[in-house]
Design a protein around this motif. Structure first.
Motif, PDB file in Angstrom:
ATOM      1  N   ALA A   1       0.998  -1.197   0.102  1.00  0.00           N
ATOM      2  CA  ALA A   1       0.024   0.066   0.000  1.00  0.00           C
ATOM      3  C   ALA A   1       0.689   1.239   0.176  1.00  0.00           C
ATOM      4  CB  ALA A   1      -0.938  -0.021   1.246  1.00  0.00           C
TER       5      ALA A   1
ATOM      6  N   VAL B   1      -1.869   3.856  10.935  1.00  0.00           N
ATOM      7  CA  VAL B   1      -2.036   2.629  10.864  1.00  0.00           C
ATOM      8  C   VAL B   1      -2.469   1.746  11.994  1.00  0.00           C
ATOM      9  CG1 VAL B   1      -0.775   0.446   9.896  1.00  0.00           C
ATOM     10  CG2 VAL B   1      -0.384   2.722   8.635  1.00  0.00           C
TER      11      VAL B   1
ATOM     12  N   SER C   1       0.827   4.637  -2.564  1.00  0.00           N
ATOM     13  CA  SER C   1       0.178   5.940  -1.843  1.00  0.00           C
ATOM     14  C   SER C   1       0.986   7.198  -2.186  1.00  0.00           C
ATOM     15  CB  SER C   1       0.234   5.456  -0.419  1.00  0.00           C
ATOM     16  OG  SER C   1       1.523   5.853   0.121  1.00  0.00           O
TER      17      SER C   1
ATOM     18  N   LEU D   1      -1.231   9.648   7.793  1.00  0.00           N
ATOM     19  CA  LEU D   1      -1.553   8.314   7.616  1.00  0.00           C
ATOM     20  C   LEU D   1      -1.618   7.682   9.363  1.00  0.00           C
ATOM     21  CD1 LEU D   1      -1.812   5.601   6.313  1.00  0.00           C
ATOM     22  CD2 LEU D   1       0.929   5.357   6.101  1.00  0.00           C
TER      23      LEU D   1
ATOM     24  N   GLU E   1      -5.570   9.313   5.723  1.00  0.00           N
ATOM     25  CA  GLU E   1      -6.101   8.095   5.439  1.00  0.00           C
ATOM     26  C   GLU E   1      -5.876   7.176   6.811  1.00  0.00           C
ATOM     27  OE1 GLU E   1      -6.519   6.772   0.719  1.00  0.00           O
ATOM     28  OE2 GLU E   1      -5.487   5.801   2.141  1.00  0.00           O
TER      29      GLU E   1
ATOM     30  N   LEU F   1      -6.284  -5.041   4.068  1.00  0.00           N
ATOM     31  CA  LEU F   1      -5.865  -3.838   4.646  1.00  0.00           C
ATOM     32  C   LEU F   1      -6.980  -2.902   4.144  1.00  0.00           C
ATOM     33  CD1 LEU F   1      -2.392  -1.967   4.406  1.00  0.00           C
ATOM     34  CD2 LEU F   1      -4.409  -0.786   3.485  1.00  0.00           C
ATOM     35  N   TRP F   2      -7.802  -2.321   5.128  1.00  0.00           N
ATOM     36  CA  TRP F   2      -8.983  -1.383   4.955  1.00  0.00           C
ATOM     37  C   TRP F   2      -8.313   0.112   4.655  1.00  0.00           C
ATOM     38  CZ3 TRP F   2     -13.861  -3.439   4.153  1.00  0.00           C
ATOM     39  CH2 TRP F   2     -13.896  -4.602   4.199  1.00  0.00           C
ATOM     40  N   ARG F   3      -8.583   0.660   3.870  1.00  0.00           N
ATOM     41  CA  ARG F   3      -8.302   2.031   3.500  1.00  0.00           C
ATOM     42  C   ARG F   3      -9.623   2.953   4.039  1.00  0.00           C
ATOM     43  NH1 ARG F   3      -6.981   3.256  -1.951  1.00  0.00           N
ATOM     44  NH2 ARG F   3      -6.727   5.351  -1.209  1.00  0.00           N
TER      45      ARG F   3
ATOM     46  N   TRP G   1      -5.316   3.141   8.078  1.00  0.00           N
ATOM     47  CA  TRP G   1      -5.251   1.731   7.455  1.00  0.00           C
ATOM     48  C   TRP G   1      -5.368   0.801   8.399  1.00  0.00           C
ATOM     49  CZ3 TRP G   1      -0.234   2.135   4.186  1.00  0.00           C
ATOM     50  CH2 TRP G   1      -0.428   2.956   2.713  1.00  0.00           C
TER      51      TRP G   1
ATOM     52  N   ARG H   1      -9.205  -1.201  -0.386  1.00  0.00           N
ATOM     53  CA  ARG H   1      -8.802  -2.423   0.212  1.00  0.00           C
ATOM     54  C   ARG H   1      -8.063  -3.309  -0.642  1.00  0.00           C
ATOM     55  NH1 ARG H   1     -13.883  -6.385   1.049  1.00  0.00           N
ATOM     56  NH2 ARG H   1     -12.498  -7.958  -0.117  1.00  0.00           N
TER      57      ARG H   1
END
Length: 394
Positions: free
Chosen positions: A207, A282, A211, A280, A324, A386-388, A326, A358
């Motif tokens: 990802a 995570v 990105s 970001l 975002e 991995l859900w964005r 993640w 995703r």
């Protein structure tokens, strides 16, 4: 822990990283004890404090494992049949009950095998013939030796786990997403979840490559620091890695310094989020919403999905404009009937978030191919995603 040596009352400090209570009934045991007698006593709840040869104690433990495994295999065959029927729609029995039975069987096995005990001196040496030097392994888990602490007692099974963890810490786990060997290893400390399942790390690395440029990032629940390290190696200059566990914080700092990215990552003790916002954020929370049975299971089980929901509900406030979050999650809980996809999507929606992308990966760990595993069908169907996530427009 208290016991008697003839007419002499004795006591020692009980150690259990699993949080197991000190045994109430203890007898002395040595090389003359048969495996059948040991198994009978252990099943009855009588602990065996070993006074014989250490290597003979290891052989006795292996004999106990064989005696525990045989009835467990019969139970596993029944559980596999139930899972198959549930998957085929020919049974109304929920798969969750199979998972609960599996955990109960694991707990019972752990209780029986945990009844073989080993003494440890105040200097963390083992006062038995042919005993290994495990002082460094003990010190890494328990802290430095304290002469005033006196003798302590630990189960042989846990002792071997401490030694194994020490070896993993020395050797490290190779993480291809961190670049070429040899400067790509993560060294897990005892009690910190090891990144042996690499698919979630690879998802983050993939990802990141697609990105937009990121200047600031948070790694929530950093553990060994592996995801923070991957982000740093991919050029993110400012990262804050958080965790609540002092062991995890020390482990993450050690790994980040080893990898030469300590200047890019600030390690902070926090319940989920640090102060401020990031482009970001995570998070790889525990994947199964069940109650941990011991402190070292908190990396696997998230009772009531507390960390998951806490992350989702707090994410919006910690995202910089256009940023975002993640979320890395396995769907194993869905296949076990512990949480539905609808519940996950509702939690995302209720937090004021939306899914903007995703990435998926199939597991490559051995249990996914082990047909004898009682949860094999669920594991074989598992997908890690991995859900964005982004903040929804008001």
């Amino acid at each position: 822990m208290r016991w008697s040596d003839g007419d002499t009352p004795c006591s020692a400090l009980w150690r259990s990283e699993r949080g197991a209570p000190a045994p109430k009934k203890v007898v002395l045991a040595d090389d003359t004890l048969t495996a059948d007698a040991a198994y009978r006593l252990a099943c009855e709840g009588t602990a065996l404090l070993w006074r014989g040869d250490f290597q003979n104690a290891r052989q006795l433990l292996q004999a106990l494992v064989r005696r525990v495994v045989q009835p467990a295999k019969r139970t596993q065959r029944k559980q596999n049949a139930k899972v198959s029927m549930a998957a085929e729609g020919t049974s109304t029995k929920p798969v969750e009950s199979v998972f609960n039975l599996h955990r109960q069987a694991q707990a019972q096995r752990g209780r029986v095998l945990g009844m073989l005990l080993i003494p440890v001196q105040a200097d963390l040496s083992i006062p038995l013939r042919r005993a290994p030097d495990a002082q460094q392994a003990f010190a890494e888990a328990w802290g430095p030796a304290k002469p005033e602490a006196g003798v302590s007692v630990v189960s042989l099974r846990e002792l071997l786990g401490l030694v194994s963890a020490h070896e993993w810490r020395k050797k490290g786990v190779e993480i291809p997403a961190l670049g070429a060997a040899p400067n790509n290893r993560i060294h897990p400390h005892y009690g910190v979840f090891s990144p042996v399942r690499g698919e979630y790390v690879d998802l983050v690395a993939t990802a990141l490559k697609s990105s937009q440029a990121v200047e600031t990032a948070f790694d929530i629940g950093t553990g060994t620091g592996v995801l923070a390290a991957v982000m740093a190696r991919n050029g993110i200059p400012q990262i804050v890695a958080t965790d609540q566990d002092p062991r995890a914080l020390a482990c993450a700092q050690d790994n980040l310094n080893r990898l030469g990215v300590g200047s890019q990552v600030r390690v902070v003790q926090a319940n989920l989020f640090p102060e401020g916002q990031a482009q970001l954020v995570v998070c790889n929370p525990p994947w199964l919403p069940a109650r941990p049975s011991s402190p070292i299971e908190y990396a696997v089980y998230d009772e009531g999905s507390r960390m998951l929901v806490g992350f989702l509900n707090g994410l919006r406030a910690h995202l910089a404009p256009g940023g975002e979050g993640w979320l890395i999650m396995s769907d194993l809980a869905e296949h076990l009937g512990l949480r539905s996809r609808l519940e996950l999507m509702a939690a995302i929606e209720n937090a004021g978030l939306e899914v903007v992308g995703r990435l998926d990966a199939k597991p490559a760990h051995p249990k996914a191919q082990d047909a004898n595993d009682p949860l094999h069908i669920a594991r074989a169907a598992e997908v890690t995603s991995l859900w964005r996530l982004a903040a929804k427009d008001e």
